[in-house]
Design an enzyme around this catalytic site. Structure first.
Site, PDB file in Angstrom:
ATOM      1  N   ASN A  17       0.816  -1.107  -0.078  1.00 22.86           N
ATOM      2  CA  ASN A  17      -0.059   0.185   0.223  1.00 22.86           C
ATOM      3  C   ASN A  17       1.059   1.252  -0.047  1.00 22.86           C
ATOM      4  O   ASN A  17       1.320   1.677   1.063  1.00 22.86           O
ATOM      5  CB  ASN A  17      -0.895   0.031   1.315  1.00 22.86           C
ATOM      6  CG  ASN A  17      -1.784   1.277   1.531  1.00 22.86           C
ATOM      7  OD1 ASN A  17      -1.745   2.230   0.690  1.00 22.86           O
ATOM      8  ND2 ASN A  17      -2.307   1.569   2.798  1.00 22.86           N
ATOM      9  N   LYS A  76       0.077   4.100  -0.336  1.00 22.89           N
ATOM     10  CA  LYS A  76      -0.663   5.228   0.168  1.00 22.89           C
ATOM     11  C   LYS A  76      -0.184   6.679  -0.546  1.00 22.89           C
ATOM     12  O   LYS A  76      -0.260   6.659  -1.739  1.00 22.89           O
ATOM     13  CB  LYS A  76      -0.093   5.435   1.938  1.00 22.89           C
ATOM     14  CG  LYS A  76      -0.200   4.470   2.576  1.00 22.89           C
ATOM     15  CD  LYS A  76      -0.082   4.709   3.991  1.00 22.89           C
ATOM     16  CE  LYS A  76      -0.098   3.480   4.719  1.00 22.89           C
ATOM     17  NZ  LYS A  76       0.142   3.516   6.265  1.00 22.89           N
ATOM     18  N   HIS A 132      -9.300   1.094   4.996  1.00 21.31           N
ATOM     19  CA  HIS A 132      -8.048   1.283   5.783  1.00 21.31           C
ATOM     20  C   HIS A 132      -8.310   1.907   6.867  1.00 21.31           C
ATOM     21  O   HIS A 132      -9.087   2.948   6.842  1.00 21.31           O
ATOM     22  CB  HIS A 132      -6.936   1.776   4.634  1.00 21.31           C
ATOM     23  CG  HIS A 132      -5.832   1.881   5.305  1.00 21.31           C
ATOM     24  ND1 HIS A 132      -5.332   2.772   6.349  1.00 21.31           N
ATOM     25  CD2 HIS A 132      -4.401   0.955   5.053  1.00 21.31           C
ATOM     26  CE1 HIS A 132      -4.087   2.256   6.592  1.00 21.31           C
ATOM     27  NE2 HIS A 132      -3.684   1.351   6.055  1.00 21.31           N
ATOM     28  N   GLU A 191      -6.890   4.521   8.126  1.00 23.92           N
ATOM     29  CA  GLU A 191      -6.726   5.839   7.821  1.00 23.92           C
ATOM     30  C   GLU A 191      -7.916   6.522   7.056  1.00 23.92           C
ATOM     31  O   GLU A 191      -8.333   7.735   7.552  1.00 23.92           O
ATOM     32  CB  GLU A 191      -5.541   6.195   6.823  1.00 23.92           C
ATOM     33  CG  GLU A 191      -4.184   5.854   7.784  1.00 23.92           C
ATOM     34  CD  GLU A 191      -2.795   5.410   6.859  1.00 23.92           C
ATOM     35  OE1 GLU A 191      -3.010   5.380   5.566  1.00 23.92           O
ATOM     36  OE2 GLU A 191      -1.922   5.027   7.415  1.00 23.92           O
ATOM     37  N   GLU A 220      -5.202  -5.358  10.602  1.00 22.39           N
ATOM     38  CA  GLU A 220      -4.076  -4.457  10.819  1.00 22.39           C
ATOM     39  C   GLU A 220      -4.521  -3.611  12.351  1.00 22.39           C
ATOM     40  O   GLU A 220      -5.439  -2.537  12.338  1.00 22.39           O
ATOM     41  CB  GLU A 220      -4.233  -3.213   9.844  1.00 22.39           C
ATOM     42  CG  GLU A 220      -3.973  -3.781   8.350  1.00 22.39           C
ATOM     43  CD  GLU A 220      -3.561  -2.939   7.502  1.00 22.39           C
ATOM     44  OE1 GLU A 220      -2.389  -2.914   6.867  1.00 22.39           O
ATOM     45  OE2 GLU A 220      -3.986  -1.768   7.074  1.00 22.39           O
ATOM     46  N   GLY A 259       2.573   1.991  10.849  1.00 24.89           N
ATOM     47  CA  GLY A 259       3.461   2.944  10.589  1.00 24.89           C
ATOM     48  C   GLY A 259       4.315   3.101  12.130  1.00 24.89           C
ATOM     49  O   GLY A 259       4.760   4.397  12.164  1.00 24.89           O
ATOM     50  N   SER A 279       3.434  -2.515  10.394  1.00 18.56           N
ATOM     51  CA  SER A 279       5.284  -2.666  10.710  1.00 18.56           C
ATOM     52  C   SER A 279       5.738  -4.010  10.200  1.00 18.56           C
ATOM     53  O   SER A 279       6.513  -4.686  10.771  1.00 18.56           O
ATOM     54  CB  SER A 279       5.359  -2.286  11.766  1.00 18.56           C
ATOM     55  OG  SER A 279       4.934  -0.914  12.079  1.00 18.56           O
TER      56      SER A 279
HETATM   57  C1  PEP Z   1      -0.604  -0.142   6.321  1.00 20.96           C
HETATM   58  O1  PEP Z   1      -1.106   1.143   6.187  1.00 20.96           O
HETATM   59  O2  PEP Z   1      -1.629  -0.788   5.827  1.00 20.96           O
HETATM   60  C2  PEP Z   1       0.307  -0.433   7.040  1.00 20.96           C
HETATM   61  C3  PEP Z   1       0.382  -1.804   7.088  1.00 20.96           C
HETATM   62  O3  PEP Z   1       1.489   0.537   7.230  1.00 20.96           O
HETATM   63  P1  PEP Z   1       3.043  -0.193   7.678  1.00 20.96           P
HETATM   64  O4  PEP Z   1       3.291  -1.334   7.045  1.00 20.96           O
HETATM   65  O5  PEP Z   1       3.628   1.127   7.516  1.00 20.96           O
HETATM   66  O6  PEP Z   1       2.755  -0.138   9.405  1.00 20.96           O
END
Ligand code: PEP
Length: 254
Positions: A12, A14, A98, A100, A170, A176, A216
């Site tokens: 992703n 973003k 997601h 966000e 997630e 992040g 992460s």
């Molecule tokens: C995400 O935003 O879907 C995600 C998993 O981000 P990160 O890998 O940076 O934690």
């Protein structure tokens, strides 16, 4: 790694990467990952790069995904993009709900469910994201929150559509932040989600649904996470922005 479900690892991107940067990243991944057949690989660039990136990956083992779409097919929806428009770039997947978007665009489970239905009706496979906040986990409400998101976000799908849906677990506190859920924490929630899907749909459907972990994921934790019985892939944010890191996550997961 032998699994009954084929792993699916998606990046992703973003709101990162210009068209030129997207082309560099996509070209690098096509080169590095050309021999991988064991894992389904997807990249989800920003809308503005879909057209150019689709030309790079079209004959490769990398599939294209989008990061969002409208629940509507067409019409007076300024700033929105319909599933059929994504199909024009040969997109196969679309990330929906997601955290966000749930947080900053106030997307509800009901909206995510409408988008998931519209995606399937247009031939796109949704990657439906769910996950608890840190305070939910700390107050012992992870299953309650994740369970209600799953129920709400897949409401109205047929069993066949559910089978073609990817669920991404997630934990919001791990996105992040550099904090990864332990493999045991991930497995526990993944097993819970699969059981729930068995209750909502049926056992056969539930065992076929792929459930990704996101939060992460990095080259050095991918193998352990992917080794869990109910972890069927990863949704990767930060580490998907670099050829080396995303490729290593995939290669380390095989
Ligand atoms: C995400 O935003 O879907 C995600 C998993 O981000 P990160 O890998 O940076 O934690």
């Amino acid at each position: 790694m032998d699994k009954e479900r084929k792993l699916i690892i998606a990046g992703n991107w973003k709101m990162n990467k210009t068209v030129a940067e997207s082309l560099d990243l996509a070209n690098g991944l096509v080169r590095e990952l050309k021999d991988v057949t064991e894992v389904d690989i997807a990249i989800c660039p920003p809308f503005t790069a879909l057209s150019e990136v689709s030309k790079v990956v079209i004959d490769s083992n990398i599939r294209l995904g989008a990061q969002n779409m409208s629940e509507n097919d067409y019409g007076a929806h300024t700033g929105e993009i319909a599933a059929g428009m994504l199909k024009e770039f040969s997109a196969k997947y679309v990330i929906l709900g997601h955290s966000e978007r749930r947080q900053y665009q106030r997307e509800s489970d009901e909206l995510v469910a409408a988008k998931a239905k519209a995606a399937h009706e247009t031939g796109l496979k949704p990657i439906v994201c769910v996950g608890e906040q840190l305070e939910d986990r700390e107050s012992g409400r992870t299953e309650e929150i994740v369970g209600s998101q799953v129920r709400g976000s897949v409401a109205g799908l047929t069993a066949d559509q559910m089978e073609g849906t990817v669920v991404a677990y997630e934990p919001v506190w791990a996105i992040g932040t550099g904090k990864t859920a332990t493999s045991a924490q991930a497995q526990e929630v993944h097993a819970f989600i699969r059981n729930l899907l068995g209750d909502i749909f049926d056992e056969d459907t539930a065992v076929r649904v792929r459930i990704q972990y996101g939060g992460s994921v990095k080259p050095d934790n991918a193998r352990e996470l992917m080794g869990q019985a109910d972890v069927d892939g990863a949704l990767v944010g930060g580490a998907s922005l670099e050829v080396r890191k995303f490729s290593e996550i995939i290669l380390n997961s095989i």
